[in-house]
Design an enzyme around this catalytic site. Structure first.
Site, PDB file in Angstrom:
ATOM      1  N   ASP A 455       0.833  -1.206   0.000  1.00 43.81           N
ATOM      2  CA  ASP A 455       0.000   0.000   0.000  1.00 43.81           C
ATOM      3  C   ASP A 455       0.870   1.260   0.000  1.00 43.81           C
ATOM      4  O   ASP A 455       2.098   1.199   0.240  1.00 43.81           O
ATOM      5  CB  ASP A 455      -0.920  -0.040   1.237  1.00 43.81           C
ATOM      6  CG  ASP A 455      -2.276   0.580   0.974  1.00 43.81           C
ATOM      7  OD1 ASP A 455      -2.390   1.382   0.029  1.00 43.81           O
ATOM      8  OD2 ASP A 455      -3.223   0.274   1.727  1.00 43.81           O
ATOM      9  N   ASP A 521     -10.275   1.608  -4.538  1.00 45.14           N
ATOM     10  CA  ASP A 521     -10.881   1.262  -3.251  1.00 45.14           C
ATOM     11  C   ASP A 521     -12.393   1.182  -3.355  1.00 45.14           C
ATOM     12  O   ASP A 521     -13.040   0.719  -2.424  1.00 45.14           O
ATOM     13  CB  ASP A 521     -10.501   2.301  -2.185  1.00 45.14           C
ATOM     14  CG  ASP A 521      -9.438   1.779  -1.247  1.00 45.14           C
ATOM     15  OD1 ASP A 521      -8.993   0.637  -1.431  1.00 45.14           O
ATOM     16  OD2 ASP A 521      -9.049   2.518  -0.325  1.00 45.14           O
TER      17      ASP A 521
HETATM   18  C1  DGJ Z   1      -6.041   1.476   1.426  1.00 46.15           C
HETATM   19  C2  DGJ Z   1      -6.279   0.254   0.589  1.00 46.15           C
HETATM   20  O1  DGJ Z   1      -6.646   0.605  -0.708  1.00 46.15           O
HETATM   21  C3  DGJ Z   1      -7.312  -0.634   1.267  1.00 46.15           C
HETATM   22  O2  DGJ Z   1      -7.619  -1.718   0.449  1.00 46.15           O
HETATM   23  C4  DGJ Z   1      -6.759  -1.060   2.587  1.00 46.15           C
HETATM   24  O3  DGJ Z   1      -5.644  -1.888   2.377  1.00 46.15           O
HETATM   25  C5  DGJ Z   1      -6.396   0.138   3.427  1.00 46.15           C
HETATM   26  N1  DGJ Z   1      -5.553   1.065   2.729  1.00 46.15           N
HETATM   27  C6  DGJ Z   1      -5.726  -0.286   4.692  1.00 46.15           C
HETATM   28  O4  DGJ Z   1      -5.260   0.755   5.414  1.00 46.15           O
END
Ligand code: DGJ
Length: 717
Positions: A455, A521
């Site tokens: 991430d 997301d």
């Molecule tokens: C952002 C990501 O896109 C999510 O899928 C998740 O992993 C969160 N961060 C976790 O903090």
């Protein structure tokens, strides 16, 4: 008006180079001063005789006109004012505020039929450059430059980008913009005189970045209309521009974007640009297929069937407990999941998103026996284990930040504005790099981790090496690449996802070292339809993470049908983002059926050609994947909204082999909405040729809005 014989350049004996491969020709006039210019990039020449090549070069020569230069400037590969170019210069730099003029002249050429290495030199500016142009196996044009300071004083590079001339009738621009949860939303505008500039200054491409800058004939779509596009294969700051000059040149150009003083070449030092990659096509699908085809040919491309993934984020968020997660793993295994990914929340002090980043040790208060009990459980259930990390980030509330405040990127005594309560680690700092690399290696050594979800949840704002320090985005990006390469080399088989808040770091620089992206997301299928279509301009479908959502989408609050969510996820790397422990048995068996179907068609998705259908009635979306050999295809007919036509008019199913006959069937059997009779082609055993399916098409079923029907087409001979 000037007469024909006043054409300014000598046209008698021009040296013209023809690079060609994969359906693309690039014709380069080597005798343009001071260095070559592309006179044609696009459709492969049917006749590449010397006569034709010479003819093309001469046909492109401009006349001298009133009010202009005595020798009109050309859009050379690296434009500059000293060569007469009055648009955006390809290279800008200076030596401590002076010696700004650049005029790179051609010195040497090494070429074969699909690539050339041009050596350029500016003896007055004390610079030399090697410009590499390569046409890839699927017809992508790659350009890269290495610039060397041959002088005895430091040379500051201010900007450096490479030009891709496009046809003059490319008068419409397409690029993408967006935000978190709505990345890669298309926007169009006329390609008028002047400069259309897209820059990313976020230290990662960002949710609003454009993946490509495209220019084409007005109204170009996915199926039709000549269109060219450029992508910068780089995960730091970049710039893409489209420029139309009144001197009759239209160019796309791209390169890395530097902060002030970020690149100062010491005497003898050099700078190599990222690959800037051009594609073209009759329609955006053909342009996209060049990217997909070439990417799939790489030895590093993930070729084993993409494991169906369950990611724990939306199922449990930070609420980690062994019982809860083993129950989730059981539920995942029961529907056919093959990879279980433990998301954010497992490491020291990470009970929410305010603390812990940087402390990459398993938190013993939540995991007294480490992750072993969970990992063992997952592996015993026949699944791979994956782990979420965000290695470039640090919370000020962490042991790491307290021990090493100097490892945090900043350009002033105060920290840059925070985002999600976090800051960025200076990965170019040797000790910070060693610590992060050490922690990741240790985790990968201790646990059988098959996959890292990598991430990156904030931009690199005002990112410097310390107060009064130097800009660090470039060095950070290079350190990241080094780390990814090192991890892959030391842990064979390890797969890595580029996540970045979902889709904020999508580019072929990172995708050269990772195995998929977390595409967005948002799991809202309606938003995903747009996002995935435009991400797919560059990224092959099997590298796009696409997950089934829980019935109420967390990012939009919309209640969605499972079949819609599954249909939208099918043409990607399929997974699930949902607390399956809260589902009832009938729902689980429907999920299991979709998982089974996704497994059945994943070889097709990972090798086939993506199709997006133009000109469908608003409210209907038609897309599919067709096997390379034309033997089969899967399409989705999605009712995004109500339509005026009731029942709707026919939709075309293009992209199949025109001469072959296909049996069309609905996956899961005939669909029906209360009050409608059955749709005839679902119950009659019909076959149609690819030509008829494209030219005439068939009735989509009457569906409620936000429903989708999956159809299969199988060639009969
Ligand atoms: C952002 C990501 O896109 C999510 O899928 C998740 O992993 C969160 N961060 C976790 O903090």
């Amino acid at each position: 008006m000037l007469s024909h014989d006043e054409v300014t350049a000598d046209t008698t004996a021009r040296r013209v180079l023809h690079l060609h491969r994969g359906g693309t020709s690039v014709v380069i006039d080597l005798d343009v001063a001071p260095h070559p210019a592309i006179v044609h990039w696009g459709e492969e020449l049917a006749d590449s005789s010397e006569q034709t090549l010479h003819g093309l070069a001469v046909a492109a020569l401009p006349q001298r006109v009133s009010g202009g230069l005595d020798e009109p400037a050309r859009a050379t590969l690296v434009t500059s004012q000293a060569a007469g170019w009055l648009g955006t210069p390809g290279l800008e730099g200076h030596r401590d505020g002076a010696a700004f003029s650049v005029r790179l002249e051609l010195e040497d050429i090494r070429a074969d039929d699909h690539q050339v290495r041009l050596s350029l030199v500016d003896r007055e500016a004390d610079l030399s450059a090697v410009l590499e142009l390569r046409v890839g196996p699927s017809g992508l044009l790659h350009q890269r430059i290495t610039l060397r300071n041959t002088g005895d004083s430091p040379y500051t590079v201010q900007s450096l980008h490479l030009a891709f001339p496009v046809p003059w009738d490319a008068t419409e621009i397409l690029d993408t913009t967006g935000r978190h949860l709505k990345e890669r939303t298309p926007q169009r505008r006329p390609f008028t005189y002047g400069t259309h500039l897209r820059e990313s200054r976020r230290g990662r491409p960002g949710a609003d970045a454009t993946l490509v800058l495209a220019a084409g004939r007005p109204g170009f779509g996915f199926e039709r209309g000549r269109v060219h596009a450029v992508h910068v294969a780089w995960s730091g700051n970049h710039r893409l521009l489209a420029e139309r000059s009144a001197a009759g040149e239209a160019v796309l150009a791209g390169g890395e974007l530097f902060a002030p003083g970020e690149v100062i070449l010491a005497p003898g030092a050099s700078l190599t640009s990222p690959d800037v990659i051009g594609s073209w096509g009759d329609g955006l699908s053909e342009l996209a297929h060049r990217f997909h085809d070439e990417w799939r040919r790489r030895p590093a491309h993930p070729v084993r069937p993409r494991p169906i993934t369950l990611n724990t984020w939306e199922a449990v968020y930070f609420d980690h407990s062994l019982d809860r997660l083993t129950a989730l793993a059981d539920a995942a295994a029961s529907v056919g999941v093959e990879r279980f990914v433990l998301d954010d929340g497992w490491f020291l002090g990470r009970r929410d998103d305010t603390s812990g980043l940087g402390d990459w040790y398993v938190d013993a208060t939540v995991w007294p026996d480490g992750l072993h009990p969970l990992v063992d459980h997952v592996v015993r259930r026949g699944m791979e284990f994956g782990l979420w990390v965000e290695p470039e980030m640090v919370n000020p509330d962490s042991d790491l930040a307290r021990a090493h405040p100097d490892w945090i990127l900043r350009a002033r005594t105060t920290l840059p504005p925070s985002a999600r309560q976090q800051q960025v680690l200076d990965l170019a700092h040797d000790d910070a790099y060693a610590y992060i690399a050490g922690r990741l290696h240790a985790l990968l050594d201790e646990y059988p981790i098959a996959y890292l979800k990598w991430d990156h949840n904030r931009d690199l704002l005002d990112a410097g090496s310390g107060p009064q320090g130097v800009a660090r985005v470039r060095e950070h990006t290079l350190a990241l690449y080094r780390l990814l390469d090192e991890l892959k080399a030391a842990h064979p088989g390890l797969e890595i996802e580029s996540c970045a808040s979902g889709g904020a770091r999508v580019d072929l620089g990172i995708l050269a070292r990772t195995d998929r992206i977390w595409t967005s997301d948002t799991l809202d299928p309606l938003d995903r339809l747009v996002n995935q279509r435009y991400t797919g301009l560059v990224v092959p479908p099997e590298m796009m993470g696409m997950h089934l959502t829980s019935p109420v989408v967390h990012s939009t609050g919309r209640t969605v049908d499972l079949d819609l969510s599954a249909a939208v996820a099918l043409f990607g790397h399929v997974g699930i983002e949902w607390d399956l422990t809260a589902t009832d048995e009938p729902t689980r068996s429907r999920i299991a059926a979709w998982v089974e179907y996704a497994k059945r068609i994943r070889p097709l998705v990972a090798t086939g050609r993506t199709i997006s259908v133009d000109d469908t009635e608003p409210g209907i979306d038609v897309r599919g994947v067709v096997a390379h050999d034309g033997t089969s295809a899967v399409f989705t007919l999605t009712q995004t909204d109500t339509t005026v036509a009731y029942p709707p008019g026919r939709v075309r199913i293009p992209g199949l082999d025109p001469g072959r006959r296909y049996r069309v069937s609905v996956v899961g059997g005939p669909t029906g909405t209360a009050g409608q009779s059955e749709l005839a082609w679902q119950t009659h055993d019909i076959t149609l040729t690819g030509r008829e399916l494209d030219a005439v098409g068939l009735r989509p079923p009457v569906q409620y809005p936000q429903r989708s029907t999956v159809i299969e087409l199988v060639a009969q001979s």
